[in-house]
Motif scaffolding. Structure first.
Motif, PDB file in Angstrom:
ATOM      1  N   SER A  11       0.887  -1.249   0.119  1.00  0.00           N
ATOM      2  CA  SER A  11      -0.196   0.062   0.039  1.00  0.00           C
ATOM      3  C   SER A  11       0.883   1.302   0.215  1.00  0.00           C
ATOM      4  CB  SER A  11      -1.105  -0.039   1.145  1.00  0.00           C
ATOM      5  OG  SER A  11      -0.350   0.066   2.400  1.00  0.00           O
ATOM      6  N   ILE A  12       1.890   1.260   0.581  1.00  0.00           N
ATOM      7  CA  ILE A  12       2.977   2.437   0.628  1.00  0.00           C
ATOM      8  C   ILE A  12       3.357   2.922  -0.720  1.00  0.00           C
ATOM      9  CG2 ILE A  12       3.202   2.530   3.030  1.00  0.00           C
ATOM     10  CD1 ILE A  12       6.060   1.739   2.275  1.00  0.00           C
ATOM     11  N   PHE A  13       3.601   1.714  -1.703  1.00  0.00           N
ATOM     12  CA  PHE A  13       3.959   2.069  -2.930  1.00  0.00           C
ATOM     13  C   PHE A  13       2.939   2.263  -4.134  1.00  0.00           C
ATOM     14  CE2 PHE A  13       6.704  -0.796  -0.524  1.00  0.00           C
ATOM     15  CZ  PHE A  13       8.163   0.083  -0.480  1.00  0.00           C
ATOM     16  N   TRP A 197       9.155  -0.913 -14.901  1.00  0.00           N
ATOM     17  CA  TRP A 197      10.385   0.266 -14.804  1.00  0.00           C
ATOM     18  C   TRP A 197       9.891   1.149 -13.613  1.00  0.00           C
ATOM     19  CZ3 TRP A 197      15.130   0.463 -14.614  1.00  0.00           C
ATOM     20  CH2 TRP A 197      15.722   1.604 -14.835  1.00  0.00           C
ATOM     21  N   MET A 198       8.581   1.544 -13.599  1.00  0.00           N
ATOM     22  CA  MET A 198       8.446   2.407 -12.557  1.00  0.00           C
ATOM     23  C   MET A 198       8.423   1.868 -11.240  1.00  0.00           C
ATOM     24  SD  MET A 198       4.586   3.882 -13.937  1.00  0.00           S
ATOM     25  CE  MET A 198       3.864   4.370 -12.421  1.00  0.00           C
ATOM     26  N   GLY A 199       8.032   0.416 -11.085  1.00  0.00           N
ATOM     27  CA  GLY A 199       8.104  -0.398  -9.970  1.00  0.00           C
ATOM     28  C   GLY A 199       9.775  -0.432  -9.265  1.00  0.00           C
ATOM     29  N   PHE A 200      10.506  -1.009 -10.402  1.00  0.00           N
ATOM     30  CA  PHE A 200      11.840  -1.034 -10.002  1.00  0.00           C
ATOM     31  C   PHE A 200      12.598   0.122  -9.241  1.00  0.00           C
ATOM     32  CE2 PHE A 200      11.736  -4.754 -12.853  1.00  0.00           C
ATOM     33  CZ  PHE A 200      11.868  -5.888 -11.767  1.00  0.00           C
ATOM     34  N   LYS A 201      12.120   1.375 -10.151  1.00  0.00           N
ATOM     35  CA  LYS A 201      12.811   2.759  -9.628  1.00  0.00           C
ATOM     36  C   LYS A 201      12.245   2.958  -8.281  1.00  0.00           C
ATOM     37  CE  LYS A 201      11.816   5.329 -13.159  1.00  0.00           C
ATOM     38  NZ  LYS A 201      11.757   6.251 -14.215  1.00  0.00           N
ATOM     39  N   GLN A 202      10.752   2.650  -7.899  1.00  0.00           N
ATOM     40  CA  GLN A 202      10.154   3.198  -6.612  1.00  0.00           C
ATOM     41  C   GLN A 202      10.804   2.285  -5.538  1.00  0.00           C
ATOM     42  OE1 GLN A 202       6.203   2.536  -6.972  1.00  0.00           O
ATOM     43  NE2 GLN A 202       5.658   4.085  -5.137  1.00  0.00           N
TER      44      GLN A 202
END
Ligand SMILES: *Cc1c(COP(=O)(O)O)cnc(C)c1O
Length: 350
Positions: A11-13, A197-202
């Protein structure tokens, strides 16, 4: 194990508005399955895994995005959702909308949708409309109608789809303890590569998990991002990536560039060969889902990439059961014998 719904687990991501109301079918938590035989065949001495997204509730990764998109849409009071689909988005939208008590309308291109996907959309109770045109035509139509009427668009142009789909990157990092060196995956409308890509960066910002290089793979007859221009009549047996104007094409190119990866194309024959290779390791996927790994194999076999010592994850986006016809077309038919033991012995021992 207590399996929290993905959008609670992360949830925090996962950025969803306050008004969202959780709609879940226990999506996610898909396995990373080692592929030692394929790795050996490709030269060995590296770790290769399939992220088997076919094990989601409706048989593809689309469920990760749909739990988020439908949770948001139902929370804001949307009674109808709509999408264009090559099949898996339709089945997923239909399932989650039904679960939420919403009506789902899905537009599919005429005659190019795998049997299991169409059946799914119908079974879950969607209004299924075939249009005399391509996926790209269908997408244009659903975008227009959602601008004119209070109908929620749940294609991956909907930002909440990507919020949900990012969770696959988090799961991979959690299981491996860090990001893999390379991630390879098929690219169609390009929502998934963008979300990964968004997920890995975050995740890296919070957990210092590092970044993979991303290898995005298109089918040669449907490769607008490789050719650098839209395709009016995309063709490939991998119907889930048969898309000539990817909605998130720019972001896909950016993901490949920023990650130090690339986007390439492989032939239908390479895709079918990799589908068979995966099945011979017990992982049956639909053709599009084999494209990422087929691209990796192509790079290695042409000497463009040395996998030695690397950890590589191939995203297998959807289950083989979705597209049974392709097996009937590309594999020998079952043998037929009289119902007699002699005939059976002759056949399998003789
Ligand atoms: C949707 C889909 C893809 C393509 O994903 P995009 O986000 O459109 O690039 C690939 N494989 C399967 C099985 C899919 O359902």
């Amino acid at each position: 194990m207590n399996r929290f719904p993905l959008i609670q687990r992360y949830s925090i991501f996962v950025d969803l508005p306050e008004h969202s109301r959780l709609i879940t079918l226990s999506e996610g938590y898909t396995p990373l399955i080692p592929l030692p035989h394929i790795a050996n065949h490709l030269g060995g001495s590296f770790h290769l895994y399939a992220k088997y997204e076919g094990l989601n509730p409706t048989g593809s990764f689309k469920d990760r995005g749909m739990t988020a998109a439908i949770s948001e849409a139902v929370g804001r009071g949307a009674q109808t959702v709509i999408c264009a689909s090559t099949g898996n988005t339709a089945a997923s939208a239909a399932a989650y909308a039904s679960r939420a008590g919403q009506k789902a309308v899905v537009l599919i291109p005429e005659g190019k949708v795998a049997a299991g996907k169409l059946a799914g959309a119908v079974a879950y109770g969607a209004q299924v409309i075939q249009i005399a045109g391509s996926f790209d035509d269908a997408l244009r139509m659903v975008v227009q109608i959602s601008e004119r009427h209070p109908i929620a668009l749940v294609n991956s142009l909907n930002p909440y789809r990507l919020e949900g789909q990012k969770t696959a990157a988090f799961e991979i990092c959690d299981e491996l303890g860090k990001a893999p060196d390379w991630l390879c995956l098929p690219v169609g409308n390009a929502g998934n590569i963008t979300a990964y890509w968004m997920g890995f960066k975050q995740y890296h910002e919070y957990k210092a998990t590092g970044f993979p290089h991303i290898l995005g793979v298109q089918a040669a007859g449907s490769a607008p991002l490789v050719l650098g221009h839209p395709i009016d009549h995309p063709e490939t047996i991998a119907t889930a990536i048969r898309i000539g104007r990817p909605a998130r094409g720019e972001q896909a190119l950016q993901a490949a560039e920023e990650s130090g990866g690339k986007i390439i194309a492989v032939s239908d024959q390479q895709i079918l060969e990799m589908q068979r290779a995966l099945a011979s390791e017990g992982v049956w996927v639909e053709p599009a889902s084999a494209a990422g790994l087929a691209g990796l194999a192509d790079e290695i076999q042409k000497g463009k990439f040395d996998p030695k010592g690397k950890c590589i994850v191939a995203v297998c986006t959807g289950h083989g059961l979705k597209d049974p016809d392709i097996i009937a077309k590309s594999m020998p038919a079952p043998q037929r014998i009289p119902a007699e033991i002699d005939a059976l012995e002759d056949l399998i021992l003789g």
